[in-house]
Design an enzyme around this catalytic site. Structure first.
Site, PDB file in Angstrom:
ATOM      1  CE1 TYR A   1      34.323  -4.799 -30.023  1.00  0.00           C
ATOM      2  CE2 TYR A   1      32.480  -5.215 -28.531  1.00  0.00           C
ATOM      3  CZ  TYR A   1      33.628  -4.514 -28.856  1.00  0.00           C
ATOM      4  OH  TYR A   1      34.093  -3.535 -28.002  1.00  0.00           O
TER       5      TYR A   1
ATOM      6  CE  LYS B   1      36.453  -5.854 -27.219  1.00  0.00           C
ATOM      7  NZ  LYS B   1      37.845  -5.375 -27.143  1.00  0.00           N
TER       8      LYS B   1
END
Ligand code: NAD
Length: 253
Positions: free
Chosen positions: A154, A158
């Protein structure tokens, strides 16, 4: 006059959580809104809510990792709304695990939804935005882009979105298109509820724990993020381009 009067927006992952708050905020500021999401039932419920408010809403059951579905729905969105002025790349998932236990599929899925999804949607949307010499692309990054235990996939996705944001800002800027990112901190949604479950805590316990770390003395609500999205989306923000705004109640949280 309303802040997004006459504008049209396409919000991915907007059937719940942050995306839903963004869709509501945009509609309440006068925009026509399209919401693309996997969840058909939540989309139907959202349609009911918007109808009661008297707001324009068009929904599409779309998987943002499917190029054909994305291109088809964006083309239909332009037909039904008459233009596409604002794209919000919000759809997201988590597949958290400590790095040494992270499986290929957890890596691929998270990269696909956040990065490939934003790539497909932005590429399809910019074709219309360039022609009309106006556009706003707003990407949902995260404070996790700065590093977060259990979120190697993640965090990388991001952080990747921030690179995509800055590069698109450079390439599309001369066409009246701005591309910016928002990095939310801890926001109370189903996503963070799932995190609490994974950690073996109640949601209330996780909120209390997180609150202690946040200078503003509270955790975030989806509306806190919608407020920042409106700021980037409005016409007056035409000179704000390629920026990452952390919305987290204080620095480094
Ligand atoms: P959420 O899980 O409540 O909602 C995510 C939405 O995305 C859901 O409606 C889901 O159906 C949709 N979605 C997932 N995969 C999809 C796909 N392949 N195609 C289309 N739609 C898909 O999450 P949220 O908390 O509202 O998060 C929204 C965004 O904000 C995400 O990008 C998330 O990473 C980011 N974010 C959230 C937080 C937080 O604390 N909640 C913090 C930082 C960043």
């Amino acid at each position: 006059m309303k802040r997004l009067h006459g504008r049209s927006a396409y919000v991915t992952g907007g059937s719940r959580g942050i995306g839903k708050a963004i869709a509501r905020a945009m509609a309440s500021e006068g925009a026509k809104v399209c919401v693309a999401d996997l969840q058909q039932q939540s989309l139907l419920e959202l349609e009911q809510e918007f109808k009661q408010q008297g707001w324009d809403l068009f929904t599409f059951q779309v998987d943002v990792t499917d190029r054909q579905q994305v291109e088809q729905s964006i083309s239909t969105a332009v037909e039904v709304m008459g233009s596409l002025d604002i794209l919000v790349n919000n759809a997201g998932i988590i597949r958290d695990n400590l790095f040494y236990k992270m499986e290929d599929n957890d890596w691929d899925k998270v990269m696909d939804v956040h990065l490939k999804g934003a790539f497909y949607c932005s590429r399809a949307a910019q074709a219309y935005m360039v022609k009309q010499r106006f556009g706003r692309i707003i990407n949902l990054s995260s404070v996790s882009a700065l590093g977060n235990r259990g979120q190697a996939n993640y965090s990388a996705a991001k952080a990747g979105l921030q690179g995509l944001t800055k590069t698109l800002a450079i390439e599309l800027g001369s066409y009246g298109i701005t591309v910016n990112a928002i990095g939310p901190g801890f926001i109370e949604t189903d996503m963070t509820r799932a995190t609490a479950e994974r950690l073996g805590m109640s949601f209330e316990e996780l909120i209390a724990f997180k609150t202690k770390e946040i200078p503003a003395g509270r955790t975030g609500k989806p509306e806190d993020i919608a407020n920042a999205v409106l700021f980037f989306a409005e016409d007056a923000s035409s000179f704000i381009n390629g920026q990452v705004l952390y919305v987290s109640g204080g620095p480094a949280v």
